[in-house]
Design a protein around this motif. Sequence first.
Motif, PDB file in Angstrom:
ATOM      1  N   PHE A 103     -19.424 -13.245  -7.365  1.00 42.76           N
ATOM      2  CA  PHE A 103     -18.345 -12.542  -8.037  1.00 42.76           C
ATOM      3  C   PHE A 103     -18.018 -11.220  -7.355  1.00 42.76           C
ATOM      4  CE2 PHE A 103     -18.169 -15.529 -11.362  1.00 42.76           C
ATOM      5  CZ  PHE A 103     -19.465 -15.865 -11.737  1.00 42.76           C
ATOM      6  N   ALA A 104     -16.777 -10.786  -7.561  1.00 38.52           N
ATOM      7  CA  ALA A 104     -16.317  -9.494  -7.066  1.00 38.52           C
ATOM      8  C   ALA A 104     -15.876  -8.650  -8.253  1.00 38.52           C
ATOM      9  CB  ALA A 104     -15.159  -9.676  -6.096  1.00 38.52           C
ATOM     10  N   TYR A 105     -16.236  -7.379  -8.213  1.00 37.53           N
ATOM     11  CA  TYR A 105     -15.927  -6.468  -9.306  1.00 37.53           C
ATOM     12  C   TYR A 105     -15.211  -5.253  -8.746  1.00 37.53           C
ATOM     13  CZ  TYR A 105     -19.437  -9.323 -11.624  1.00 37.53           C
ATOM     14  OH  TYR A 105     -20.143 -10.387 -12.137  1.00 37.53           O
ATOM     15  N   TRP A 106     -14.308  -4.689  -9.576  1.00 37.53           N
ATOM     16  CA  TRP A 106     -13.497  -3.556  -9.138  1.00 37.53           C
ATOM     17  C   TRP A 106     -13.562  -2.414 -10.138  1.00 37.53           C
ATOM     18  CZ3 TRP A 106     -11.020  -3.445  -4.481  1.00 37.53           C
ATOM     19  CH2 TRP A 106     -10.880  -4.663  -3.810  1.00 37.53           C
ATOM     20  N   GLY A 107     -13.500  -1.201  -9.604  1.00 33.62           N
ATOM     21  CA  GLY A 107     -13.283  -0.045 -10.448  1.00 33.62           C
ATOM     22  C   GLY A 107     -11.784   0.156 -10.643  1.00 33.62           C
ATOM     23  N   HIS A 108     -11.429   1.198 -11.425  1.00 34.08           N
ATOM     24  CA  HIS A 108     -10.017   1.446 -11.705  1.00 34.08           C
ATOM     25  C   HIS A 108      -9.321   2.213 -10.587  1.00 34.08           C
ATOM     26  CE1 HIS A 108     -11.410   0.692 -15.947  1.00 34.08           C
ATOM     27  NE2 HIS A 108     -10.382  -0.102 -15.832  1.00 34.08           N
ATOM     28  N   GLY A 109     -10.090   2.879  -9.764  1.00 30.70           N
ATOM     29  CA  GLY A 109      -9.507   3.597  -8.644  1.00 30.70           C
ATOM     30  C   GLY A 109      -9.257   5.069  -8.923  1.00 30.70           C
ATOM     31  N   VAL A 110      -9.203   5.853  -7.862  1.00 30.94           N
ATOM     32  CA  VAL A 110      -8.874   7.265  -7.941  1.00 30.94           C
ATOM     33  C   VAL A 110      -7.821   7.604  -6.898  1.00 30.94           C
ATOM     34  CG1 VAL A 110     -11.061   8.077  -8.898  1.00 30.94           C
ATOM     35  CG2 VAL A 110     -10.801   7.869  -6.420  1.00 30.94           C
ATOM     36  N   GLN A 111      -6.981   8.561  -7.241  1.00 35.88           N
ATOM     37  CA  GLN A 111      -5.913   8.957  -6.324  1.00 35.88           C
ATOM     38  C   GLN A 111      -6.432  10.005  -5.352  1.00 35.88           C
ATOM     39  OE1 GLN A 111      -2.546   7.892  -6.123  1.00 35.88           O
ATOM     40  NE2 GLN A 111      -2.591   9.119  -4.248  1.00 35.88           N
ATOM     41  N   VAL A 112      -6.135   9.795  -4.094  1.00 34.84           N
ATOM     42  CA  VAL A 112      -6.384  10.791  -3.047  1.00 34.84           C
ATOM     43  C   VAL A 112      -5.031  11.116  -2.412  1.00 34.84           C
ATOM     44  CG1 VAL A 112      -7.444  11.247  -0.814  1.00 34.84           C
ATOM     45  CG2 VAL A 112      -8.742  10.055  -2.596  1.00 34.84           C
ATOM     46  N   THR A 113      -4.683  12.384  -2.433  1.00 34.91           N
ATOM     47  CA  THR A 113      -3.422  12.825  -1.848  1.00 34.91           C
ATOM     48  C   THR A 113      -3.704  13.889  -0.807  1.00 34.91           C
ATOM     49  OG1 THR A 113      -2.253  12.398  -3.925  1.00 34.91           O
ATOM     50  CG2 THR A 113      -1.144  13.781  -2.303  1.00 34.91           C
ATOM     51  N   VAL A 114      -3.208  13.660   0.398  1.00 29.69           N
ATOM     52  CA  VAL A 114      -3.411  14.595   1.501  1.00 29.69           C
ATOM     53  C   VAL A 114      -2.064  15.185   1.871  1.00 29.69           C
ATOM     54  CG1 VAL A 114      -4.360  14.936   3.801  1.00 29.69           C
ATOM     55  CG2 VAL A 114      -5.320  13.163   2.314  1.00 29.69           C
TER      56      VAL A 114
END
Length: 116
Positions: A103-114
Amino acid sequence: QVQLEESGGGLVQSGGSLRLSCAASRSVFSLNAIAWYRQAPGKQRELVAKARDSGQTTYADSVKGRFTISRDIAKNNVVYLQMNNLKPEDTAVYSCNAQFLQFAYWGHGVQVTVSS
């Protein structure tokens, strides 16, 4: 099942650094692999870095020499993505991915802005 929660995103100037963290609900050393992906607006999601249970690491060509994935031996359930010399093209939502058994699992993610 594996729950993942990312943190550490934000806004940084070009040339700056950020460290992302991904906290897992089980030891990251028990996973088949753990990785960071990113998706920029209008683009497909791409693999940024991966750490396998063998210890082998893989990086996208665009981040080699600038990003480092590491698993925290002391905390046991945390993986980091150290990002140095950030560029505007690194702007994206960064997500943590874990492979456990089939199985593969994912987090919700975070924004990175440069910013340039």
